[in-house]
Motif scaffolding. Structure first.
Motif, PDB file in Angstrom:
ATOM      1  N   ASP A 176      -8.088  -3.261   6.022  1.00 47.20           N
ATOM      2  CA  ASP A 176      -8.336  -2.069   5.215  1.00 47.20           C
ATOM      3  C   ASP A 176      -9.841  -1.915   5.006  1.00 47.20           C
ATOM      4  O   ASP A 176     -10.506  -2.859   4.566  1.00 47.20           O
ATOM      5  CB  ASP A 176      -7.638  -2.220   3.864  1.00 47.20           C
ATOM      6  CG  ASP A 176      -7.620  -0.934   3.064  1.00 47.20           C
ATOM      7  OD1 ASP A 176      -8.713  -0.435   2.734  1.00 47.20           O
ATOM      8  OD2 ASP A 176      -6.522  -0.447   2.764  1.00 47.20           O
ATOM      9  N   ARG A 202       0.817  -1.220   0.000  1.00 47.95           N
ATOM     10  CA  ARG A 202       0.000   0.000   0.000  1.00 47.95           C
ATOM     11  C   ARG A 202       0.850   1.270   0.000  1.00 47.95           C
ATOM     12  O   ARG A 202       0.440   2.298  -0.515  1.00 47.95           O
ATOM     13  CB  ARG A 202      -0.948   0.013   1.204  1.00 47.95           C
ATOM     14  CG  ARG A 202      -1.798  -1.235   1.350  1.00 47.95           C
ATOM     15  CD  ARG A 202      -2.668  -1.485   0.141  1.00 47.95           C
ATOM     16  NE  ARG A 202      -3.913  -0.730   0.200  1.00 47.95           N
ATOM     17  CZ  ARG A 202      -4.855  -0.774  -0.716  1.00 47.95           C
ATOM     18  NH1 ARG A 202      -4.683  -1.530  -1.788  1.00 47.95           N
ATOM     19  NH2 ARG A 202      -5.957  -0.079  -0.586  1.00 47.95           N
ATOM     20  N   HIS A 237      -1.011  -6.967   6.107  1.00 45.80           N
ATOM     21  CA  HIS A 237      -2.151  -6.341   5.428  1.00 45.80           C
ATOM     22  C   HIS A 237      -3.097  -7.478   5.061  1.00 45.80           C
ATOM     23  O   HIS A 237      -3.152  -7.937   3.912  1.00 45.80           O
ATOM     24  CB  HIS A 237      -1.695  -5.563   4.194  1.00 45.80           C
ATOM     25  CG  HIS A 237      -2.764  -4.702   3.603  1.00 45.80           C
ATOM     26  ND1 HIS A 237      -3.572  -5.107   2.560  1.00 45.80           N
ATOM     27  CD2 HIS A 237      -3.201  -3.467   3.942  1.00 45.80           C
ATOM     28  CE1 HIS A 237      -4.433  -4.148   2.260  1.00 45.80           C
ATOM     29  NE2 HIS A 237      -4.239  -3.144   3.091  1.00 45.80           N
ATOM     30  N   HIS A 280      -6.427   5.061   0.571  1.00 46.89           N
ATOM     31  CA  HIS A 280      -7.161   4.829  -0.674  1.00 46.89           C
ATOM     32  C   HIS A 280      -8.677   4.875  -0.476  1.00 46.89           C
ATOM     33  O   HIS A 280      -9.403   4.024  -1.002  1.00 46.89           O
ATOM     34  CB  HIS A 280      -6.725   3.485  -1.274  1.00 46.89           C
ATOM     35  CG  HIS A 280      -5.244   3.414  -1.533  1.00 46.89           C
ATOM     36  ND1 HIS A 280      -4.669   3.939  -2.648  1.00 46.89           N
ATOM     37  CD2 HIS A 280      -4.228   2.907  -0.779  1.00 46.89           C
ATOM     38  CE1 HIS A 280      -3.353   3.732  -2.603  1.00 46.89           C
ATOM     39  NE2 HIS A 280      -3.072   3.124  -1.474  1.00 46.89           N
TER      40      HIS A 280
END
Length: 433
Positions: free
Chosen positions: A233, A155, A198, A273
């Motif tokens: 996320d 990321r 992640h 994002h």
């Protein structure tokens, strides 16, 4: 019997990896002791998320030698990976290992004891493409187990060193995950916590498998009662995925959705994002599907360029969406990241002021969330017996204490919540499940 002691800094992935290293030592005839005790080997599993993590890592490396001047001191992990030259300057460290090959830790110690020459093993993690399997048969915690299923991150948030410490995304093979979960079930564990650097990227490097597939697979393992996931996320949770999770009874309704800022301009500079409106929509969708859902988050204050107006937007956004728990961090410049080079770095005094304001808001929101559960009957997995009280967690991650004459650790029991006390609840037993 030789003795080994561990000190772990940082995330759940580090916790898992320390468990694996401890087991490797045990299988080679070592006894694991507390870090404050006398040991033949001291292993410090380091963190580099913040400057504080770096500093604490250095402190613990130096402290180890004071316990036993003849001990072998091993520094491993993320801080070592991104700043090996800094670690090398610490005279007290004998073995330096990055984030790769932690499973070979005993081999490194044996080699050092044979030759008494400092060992440095820090490889280029950006070229690694395979998940490193670390075997764990017996966990220290007897009620729930962290399960590392993924490593690496692509990321590249502008403030974060972790992609450089952990390398690209690597996913554990589903069949290996299943084998470990089945072993955990046989050993009496009722809850697994899926962890990764992640974790939402799980399966990106595999064929036709993702995080939801893994959750569904684990849910079919008899004896496992709860499946929890670590920080994810927020953009992972689209409507299709939320709909699938709704039908997995063992899945815990607790989502840690890292926000970092409630201001779109700040988020852009962070290279996150999503926008605040997209984040809010995800929160609303989760609340609509899961009535008892707990949503927690991380927030960074004092990011470079964060004006008073931007901070106020974050504060008002957090007041509006009312999350159940917020972890507040003051921005820490990390050499090698884009954000460290940004102009308009925020003074420490302002970071401190903003941090205190959000911590006060967090206390209010957390208490409000727990208070909403007064009078409800909830399943609690008990973990600890202390001073006449058993302590454990509900599926949506409320810490609950129950007065009892016996240790209920490892049991899931129906509890009626009778009182909320700041960041925890007090209940009474209903029945054994």
């Amino acid at each position: 019997m030789k003795k080994v002691a561990f000190y772990t800094l940082g995330c759940r992935v580090n916790t898992y990896e320390t468990e694996a290293m401890a087991e490797t030592f045990i299988k080679n005839g070592y006894e694991v002791v507390d870090f404050d005790d006398y040991a033949d080997v001291y292993v410090i599993n380091t963190c580099t998320v913040t400057n504080i993590g770096d500093k604490k890592s250095r402190q613990m490396i130096r402290r180890a030698k004071k316990k036993n001047n003849d001990a072998v001191v091993v520094a491993v992990g993320c801080y070592v990976q991104v700043a090996p030259e800094e670690v090398e300057k610490i005279e007290d460290v004998d073995i330096i290992v990055g984030t790769k090959d932690k499973g070979k830790i005993v081999e490194f110690v044996d080699e050092y004891l044979k030759n008494r020459k400092r060992i440095k093993h820090v490889e280029n993690v950006m070229s690694i493409r395979h998940f490193e399997e670390l075997e764990i048969d017996e966990y220290q915690d007897k009620t729930r187990a962290f399960l590392k299923i993924q490593d690496g991150c692509d990321r590249f948030c502008s403030y974060c060193l972790i992609p450089y410490a952990r390398g690209p995304v690597r996913s554990r093979k589903p069949e290996n995950i299943l084998m470990e979960v089945e072993k955990l079930s046989r050993n009496g564990y009722k809850e697994v916590i899926l962890s990764g650097i992640h974790v939402a990227s799980y399966g990106k490097d595999l064929k036709d498998v993702n995080l939801i597939d893994v959750i569904e697979m684990i849910s079919k393992v008899e004896g496992i009662e709860r499946i929890r996931i670590g920080s994810v996320d927020p953009t992972f949770f689209n409507e299709e995925i939320i709909e699938k999770l709704k039908y997995i009874d063992k899945f815990c309704h607790h989502f840690h959705l890292s926000l970092q800022s409630g201001c779109d301009e700040t988020l852009r500079r962070m290279n996150r994002h999503y926008t605040t409106s997209e984040y809010k929509k995800i929160v609303d969708n989760l609340r609509e599907v899961f009535e008892d859902v707990s949503i927690t988050t991380d927030v960074i204050v004092g990011f470079p360029g964060e004006t008073d107006e931007e901070f106020e937007r974050t504060f008002e956004f957090l007041k509006e969406i009312k999350l159940s728990k917020m972890h507040i961090f003051k921005y820490s410049p990390r050499k090698g990241t884009k954000a460290a080079e940004y102009k308009n770095q925020v003074p420490e005094s302002i970071k401190e002021e903003r941090s205190k304001k959000l911590i006060e808001l967090d206390k209010i929101l957390e208490h409000e969330f727990i208070k909403k559960h007064e009078g409800k009957v909830m399943d609690v997995l008990f973990e600890e017996y202390k001073e006449g009280y058993n302590w454990g967690y509900t599926k949506n991650y409320i810490r609950v204490g129950v007065e009892s004459q016996r240790d209920l650790s490892g049991e899931i029991i129906n509890v009626k919540i009778i009182e909320s006390r700041e960041n925890k609840a007090i209940g009474v037993l209903k029945e054994v499940k």
